[in-house]
Design a protein around this motif. Sequence first.
Motif, PDB file in Angstrom:
ATOM      1  N   PHE A   1     -27.732-103.306 -91.811  1.00 27.77           N
ATOM      2  CA  PHE A   1     -26.527-104.099 -92.025  1.00 27.77           C
ATOM      3  C   PHE A   1     -25.339-103.431 -91.349  1.00 27.77           C
ATOM      4  CE2 PHE A   1     -28.023-106.752 -95.628  1.00 27.77           C
ATOM      5  CZ  PHE A   1     -29.177-106.076 -95.957  1.00 27.77           C
TER       6      PHE A   1
ATOM      7  N   TYR B   1     -21.086-103.605 -91.909  1.00 25.54           N
ATOM      8  CA  TYR B   1     -19.968-104.087 -92.704  1.00 25.54           C
ATOM      9  C   TYR B   1     -18.658-103.641 -92.066  1.00 25.54           C
ATOM     10  CZ  TYR B   1     -23.099-105.165 -96.613  1.00 25.54           C
ATOM     11  OH  TYR B   1     -24.081-105.691 -97.416  1.00 25.54           O
TER      12      TYR B   1
ATOM     13  N   GLU C   1     -11.970-104.042 -99.058  1.00 26.31           N
ATOM     14  CA  GLU C   1     -13.136-104.896 -99.259  1.00 26.31           C
ATOM     15  C   GLU C   1     -14.152-104.709 -98.142  1.00 26.31           C
ATOM     16  OE1 GLU C   1     -12.165-108.957 -99.870  1.00 26.31           O
ATOM     17  OE2 GLU C   1     -14.228-109.563-100.257  1.00 26.31           O
ATOM     18  N   MET C   2     -15.424-104.635 -98.512  1.00 27.02           N
ATOM     19  CA  MET C   2     -16.506-104.508 -97.540  1.00 27.02           C
ATOM     20  C   MET C   2     -16.940-105.912 -97.135  1.00 27.02           C
ATOM     21  SD  MET C   2     -17.246-101.265 -97.149  1.00 27.02           S
ATOM     22  CE  MET C   2     -18.957-100.987 -96.765  1.00 27.02           C
ATOM     23  N   ILE C   3     -16.768-106.241 -95.872  1.00 21.31           N
ATOM     24  CA  ILE C   3     -17.064-107.577 -95.373  1.00 21.31           C
ATOM     25  C   ILE C   3     -18.375-107.537 -94.591  1.00 21.31           C
ATOM     26  CG2 ILE C   3     -16.241-109.473 -93.922  1.00 21.31           C
ATOM     27  CD1 ILE C   3     -13.380-108.310 -94.414  1.00 21.31           C
ATOM     28  N   PHE C   4     -19.348-108.324 -95.039  1.00 19.18           N
ATOM     29  CA  PHE C   4     -20.640-108.382 -94.368  1.00 19.18           C
ATOM     30  C   PHE C   4     -20.478-109.016 -92.987  1.00 19.18           C
ATOM     31  CE2 PHE C   4     -25.033-108.986 -93.630  1.00 19.18           C
ATOM     32  CZ  PHE C   4     -25.200-110.267 -93.151  1.00 19.18           C
TER      33      PHE C   4
ATOM     34  N   TRP D   1     -34.768-105.466-103.334  1.00 18.84           N
ATOM     35  CA  TRP D   1     -33.565-105.765-104.098  1.00 18.84           C
ATOM     36  C   TRP D   1     -33.837-105.934-105.590  1.00 18.84           C
ATOM     37  CZ3 TRP D   1     -29.669-104.143-101.798  1.00 18.84           C
ATOM     38  CH2 TRP D   1     -29.383-104.430-100.469  1.00 18.84           C
TER      39      TRP D   1
ATOM     40  N   LEU E   1     -28.289 -99.865-100.679  1.00 13.68           N
ATOM     41  CA  LEU E   1     -27.844 -99.638 -99.317  1.00 13.68           C
ATOM     42  C   LEU E   1     -27.461 -98.173 -99.163  1.00 13.68           C
ATOM     43  CD1 LEU E   1     -25.630-102.755 -98.551  1.00 13.68           C
ATOM     44  CD2 LEU E   1     -27.952-102.297 -97.775  1.00 13.68           C
TER      45      LEU E   1
ATOM     46  N   LEU F   1     -16.979-100.139-105.878  1.00 10.34           N
ATOM     47  CA  LEU F   1     -17.362-101.421-105.313  1.00 10.34           C
ATOM     48  C   LEU F   1     -18.541-102.006-106.072  1.00 10.34           C
ATOM     49  CD1 LEU F   1     -17.152-100.289-101.602  1.00 10.34           C
ATOM     50  CD2 LEU F   1     -15.677-102.020-102.639  1.00 10.34           C
TER      51      LEU F   1
ATOM     52  N   GLN G   1     -26.373-108.353 -99.294  1.00  6.67           N
ATOM     53  CA  GLN G   1     -25.545-107.826-100.364  1.00  6.67           C
ATOM     54  C   GLN G   1     -24.081-108.060-100.007  1.00  6.67           C
ATOM     55  OE1 GLN G   1     -25.968-103.533-101.566  1.00  6.67           O
ATOM     56  NE2 GLN G   1     -26.855-104.468-103.377  1.00  6.67           N
ATOM     57  N   TYR G   2     -23.374-108.729-100.923  1.00  2.00           N
ATOM     58  CA  TYR G   2     -21.980-109.097-100.715  1.00  2.00           C
ATOM     59  C   TYR G   2     -21.118-108.309-101.688  1.00  2.00           C
ATOM     60  CZ  TYR G   2     -24.193-113.001 -98.360  1.00  2.00           C
ATOM     61  OH  TYR G   2     -24.970-113.764 -97.529  1.00  2.00           O
ATOM     62  N   PHE G   3     -20.049-107.734-101.159  1.00  5.78           N
ATOM     63  CA  PHE G   3     -19.217-106.852-101.958  1.00  5.78           C
ATOM     64  C   PHE G   3     -17.964-107.545-102.463  1.00  5.78           C
ATOM     65  CE2 PHE G   3     -21.038-102.598-101.563  1.00  5.78           C
ATOM     66  CZ  PHE G   3     -21.982-102.816-100.582  1.00  5.78           C
ATOM     67  N   GLY G   4     -17.499-107.079-103.591  1.00 10.16           N
ATOM     68  CA  GLY G   4     -16.224-107.497-104.124  1.00 10.16           C
ATOM     69  C   GLY G   4     -15.100-106.673-103.522  1.00 10.16           C
TER      70      GLY G   4
END
Lengths: 117, 114
Positions: free
Chosen positions: A35, A37, A44-47, A99, A105, B90, B103-106
């Motif tokens: 991944f 990010y 904020e962590m943006i995918f 998962w 991660l 996070l 996996q999507y983070f706030g």
Amino acid sequence: AQKITQTQPGMFVQEKEAVTLDCTYDTSDPSYGLFWYKQPSSGEMIFLIYQGSYDQQNATEGRYSLNFQKARKSANLVISASQLGDSAMYFCAMREGSWNQGGKLIFGQGTELSVKP
Amino acid sequence: DAGVTQSPTHLIKTRGQHVTLRCSPISGHKSVSWYQQVLGQGPQFIFQYYEKEERGRGNFPDRFSARQFPNYSSELNVNALLLGDSALYLCASTGRGATSYEQYFGPGTRLTVT
């Protein structure tokens, strides 16, 4: 042993040019996911993009593409036509485990990208 | 669709106190993970919950605990706070993306311990 290595602490790129952010990984598991990010100063962590270990083609998402070289264990992020809004910290990460069974991660140290006007 | 939400946004605590951080995953996501990110480093895995059970734990002391509720929201608790607990916390929820589980983070909770 470090499993994700990002060797570029900081990078500069001119607006509208392309830039490559390096990432190498280490795993003995034949099934894994990689991944990228983006983390602006807000936190904020943006995918951005995902590459599975069995995927035959390199992943692409708009201006982002992942240069996946399995034999070299590298998963470099290419950003085309850089924009000022691309200035941020970029993290490469590898999924370890599944998962629904404690998968997580593992992140690299990050690369700070600065786009110059 | 609403993304991952976390509360509070910022928090200041003193050493020895206790803190509770909250997270709501994306609707339909059953897995929640917690990460700690100290300044200048990548996030470090703390916990993963799936279907309200702890499925994974990172290398953190027992002062850290978490739980997941029937609606899949989650809390992270930290007891006896130390200065070194100052970090961005996070929360991430995991669900099916375009090609795989992602996996999507706030937005994170920034905790400062003084």
